[in-house]
Each structure stands twice: as C-alpha cells, then as structure tokens.
Design an enzyme around this catalytic site. Structure first.
Site, PDB file in Angstrom:
ATOM      1  N   ASP A 156     -21.705 -39.838 -26.968  1.00  0.00           N
ATOM      2  CA  ASP A 156     -21.534 -40.762 -28.093  1.00  0.00           C
ATOM      3  C   ASP A 156     -22.070 -40.158 -29.385  1.00  0.00           C
ATOM      4  O   ASP A 156     -21.521 -40.386 -30.469  1.00  0.00           O
ATOM      5  CB  ASP A 156     -22.247 -42.087 -27.801  1.00  0.00           C
ATOM      6  CG  ASP A 156     -21.677 -42.782 -26.579  1.00  0.00           C
ATOM      7  OD1 ASP A 156     -20.457 -42.954 -26.523  1.00  0.00           O
ATOM      8  OD2 ASP A 156     -22.454 -43.134 -25.677  1.00  0.00           O
ATOM      9  N   HIS A 172     -28.880 -41.341 -21.442  1.00  0.00           N
ATOM     10  CA  HIS A 172     -27.755 -42.124 -20.922  1.00  0.00           C
ATOM     11  C   HIS A 172     -28.256 -42.957 -19.750  1.00  0.00           C
ATOM     12  O   HIS A 172     -29.091 -42.524 -18.960  1.00  0.00           O
ATOM     13  CB  HIS A 172     -26.623 -41.192 -20.469  1.00  0.00           C
ATOM     14  CG  HIS A 172     -25.316 -41.890 -20.230  1.00  0.00           C
ATOM     15  ND1 HIS A 172     -25.027 -42.529 -19.048  1.00  0.00           N
ATOM     16  CD2 HIS A 172     -24.236 -42.049 -21.030  1.00  0.00           C
ATOM     17  CE1 HIS A 172     -23.808 -43.049 -19.127  1.00  0.00           C
ATOM     18  NE2 HIS A 172     -23.312 -42.784 -20.313  1.00  0.00           N
TER      19      HIS A 172
END
Length: 430
Positions: A364, A306
């Site tokens: 995600d 991330h």
C-alpha cells in the site's frame, strides 16, 4: 489430502474430531459436528482462526512472506507474465498455452464495451460523488443488462459472467473517474492491451491524440496482478457469503466492492498517502518517526507492516521496483510528498526499530506513491484496487458455486442481550 483425528475434551467428555491436512499450510480441525454433540458453538471474532471454506486458488504464509496464486509465487507472475495471464490462471487453475492466452485475451477485449444506456446512470450521481459509490451502483446494475449470464447453475453462463466482469469493470471504473472530473467518457480500444486500454480510458480526451507510456502501462499491469487475489480477506469473504445465497454474480461482486471501500481494507494506500501529506516535508520525517516510536503518541505510520505478513510483504518487493521505475520515467523530483516517502522508505529499511518489529514498507505504501505519480487522485485508489481484485472475486465465487459441499453462510453468535421477558402494554410501562 489426508485426514487424521484429534480429541477435544468438553465437560469431561472426549470428542473425536477430524483433522484435515491441506497441501501446504496449517491443518484444520473439522468442527461441523461440535454443536450436535456438545451443544456448543466456537467463538472467533473476525474468524481469524476459522477456515470458512476449502480453496485451491491462493495461499499465504504470513510468517515467511509467501503469496502463491495456484502454486505460483506472486513475484514470478508479476515479473514475467501479465494480468490477463494471471486472470486465466486464477479462473482455470493452470497457466494458459499460447492459443488459450490469445483466445482469452480476445474474449476479454471484445467485452470491454458496456451497454450504451449505462452511461446515463452516471448523470444520476452528484458530480462530487466518491467514485467507489458510483462503482458500487453501476456494477450492481450490470445484472439488469445481462440477463443471459445470471443463471448460476449454468456453467456457460458462469463463464461468460466472469469474462464480462473482468472486461467491463475497468470500463465502468474509468467512466466513474471521467465523470468525477467532468470529462467525456472514452470508449475502449481493441488495439490496446488490458492495462494500456484502461489508462487510455482514464487519461485520453477526444480533442487530441493520447499515447500510453509503456512504462506506466507495465506498472499498471503489475499493480493489477499484485492485487488480483489475496485469499479469504474481508471483501472475498463477502463475495462468497453473498454468493452462498444464490445471488447473481454481478450482485456478489458489487457486495465485494462495497466491503473493499472500508478504510481498514481497500483504503490502506489512500491512508498511506494522507499520512505523507500530514508529515508534509522531508524536514519533518525525523520528528514523525519519533512520534511513531512513542507508545503514548496516537500517530501511526500507515503503509508499514501488514496484518497477515509478519515478514516482508512479497508484493512490496515488485511494487518497490515498479514505483522507482515510474518515478524515474516521469522524472518527478520536486514533489515533497514523494521526497517524504523516499526518506521514510530508507529509514524503515535500515532503522533497528523498524527492522526488529518487521515494520517494512508494504504494497500500500508503494502503490499509493506510484498511483499518485501516474496522475490518479487518492479517491480513485480503491477503485483501481477493485478493478484488479475483480478476477479474484470471480474465481472465488466460481469455486464456491461449483463446490458440491457448498452451504449458505450462517455464522453463529454469542448472545449477551436480555433473556426472555414478558410484553407489557404501554400504559403499564414506567
């Protein structure tokens, strides 16, 4: 908040600038007087080292893997509360009492219907229009229907605008989905909670009874909670920038939705699922892992690591648990994409390459798998993200509007174009 002073040497001249301490997190140097005193601007593409505002809503520590809503860890809120409780917290700063929660739930539930005339808007879109394109349009159109909540100087109107958007955007999103698959719209039901009502509007049909699976409803609620806010990201900054001009709240949220649509922002879970499709079958996982490790290979694993979190994404822990609960409840065993995902997850959590580089599966990765298993097509993923993030956008917008020090956003630039030159008539140009 305490202030100290720092020194900045510019061309041999020492400039004293305030250093402002937050309650937690990095301090900031206040450079508001920099141009006045030096004739210089700062240069920070992407504003990655610039605090654009002061906020009390959300705190992220990417190095430690921490996400707090109003001081509360995200995993506590997702595990023990529900989305509307989190919404109240983001809007009002404190967790609600039982009476406040009941009244807030009632207000949101009673505002889930949209003006009947709005249903006609959908027929103006092509049937194959992306649901995000539809959502951008219809959310912006809310300001044409609810004139009594567009005066941003009126606290009562700001409050009712907030409630309306939290309540109505899920209805508009479900209508966008139904329109895209050619099914009739399903009206909201006041007897259902927020997440169950949304699933009912998406998957029920008039010709038969539909019962919302409580495991899926709880998963949907957690997904909404985990995505409710994420500090000053691109779409939130867009909402604040639009709001700084005095634009009405519906227009500001529509601007946020447009920004969220970008694949580098809200489309990450869709990109993760497309990557799983590219890998295809579990037999190909090892090959693609080798490609991901090869610096000369353009292939990249989506849904791992991330930009902000240099440690494990704190939202991913809850999303991982939720994902496996959904897969277990639905008994999905023969889906090759899900098999690929599970195998990739196991490798990423154990392989030295991924562990050393902290390329853990992020939210995600798990949310894309979960939403697919629940029956949503990939082009609805970002729409669901928008439904969840609406409350964060609204909370950030309200905080900005109510800040007495708020100014219209006006970033500066480093101009590298042509210097001043004289105009020549077209007959003299060669």
């Amino acid at each position: 908040m305490t202030d100290t002073t720092g020194s900045l040497n510019v061309g041999g001249t020492e400039l004293k600038l305030p250093i402002r301490e937050g309650s937690i997190g990095p301090a900031v140097m206040d450079i508001q007087t920099l141009y006045k005193n030096t004739g210089l601007f700062t240069y920070d593409p992407g504003f990655t080292s610039t605090a654009s505002c002061e906020s009390k809503i959300t705190f992220i520590d990417g190095d430690e893997g921490v996400l707090l809503y109003r001081g509360y860890p995200i995993d506590d809120l997702a595990e023990h509360g529900d989305f509307l409780e989190t919404s109240y917290l983001l809007l009002h700063g404190e967790l609600p009492t039982s009476a406040q929660k009941a009244e807030f739930d009632r207000l949101v539930t009673r505002h889930t219907m949209v003006h009947e005339q709005m249903s006609r808007f959908y027929s103006g879109f092509r049937r194959d229009a992306h649901p995000m394109a539809v959502l951008c349009g219809v959310v912006g159109a809310l300001s044409a229907f609810y004139h009594d909540s567009t005066d941003i100087t009126d606290p009562a109107q700001r409050e009712i605008a907030a409630i309306r958007m939290i309540a109505k955007i899920p209805t508009l999103a479900a209508m966008a989905y139904k329109y895209s698959i050619g099914q009739p719209f399903v009206y909201p039901q006041n007897s259902l909670d927020f997440a169950a009502n949304f699933l009912n509007m998406c998957f029920a049909v008039p010709c038969e009874e539909y019962k919302v699976n409580p495991v899926l409803a709880r998963a949907m609620d957690r997904i909404f909670t985990l995505h409710a806010d994420h500090e000053q990201n691109a779409s939130t900054s867009t909402v604040r920038l639009a709001g700084s001009s005095g634009a009405n709240p519906f227009a500001c949220i529509a601007a946020g939705i447009a920004c969220l649509w970008g694949p580098a922002h809200g489309g990450a879970n869709e990109a993760a699922l497309k990557m799983l499709s590219e890998i295809g079958t579990p037999d190909n996982v090892d090959k693609y892992v080798k490609k991901a490790k090869d610096k000369n290979d353009p292939f990249r694993l989506m849904g791992f690591g991330h930009r902000v979190y240099k440690n494990y994404d704190p939202r991913a822990k809850i999303m991982q648990k939720t994902c496996h609960e959904v897969l277990g409840e639905l008994g999905i065993k023969d889906d090759p994409l899900l098999e690929v995902a599970i195998q990739l997850e196991q490798i990423a959590l154990k392989d030295d390459y991924f562990v050393e580089k902290k390329l853990y599966p992020n939210i995600d990765f798990y949310s894309g798998i979960t939403l697919k298993a629940m029956g949503f097509p990939t082009d609805m993923f970002t729409v669901l993200f928008a439904v969840a993030r609406t409350v964060g956008w609204v909370a950030q917008w309200k905080e900005m509007v109510e800040d007495p020090g708020q100014k219209i956003g006006r970033p500066r630039q480093l101009y590298t174009g042509s210097p001043r030159r004289d105009y020549t008539s077209i007959s003299q140009r060669r």
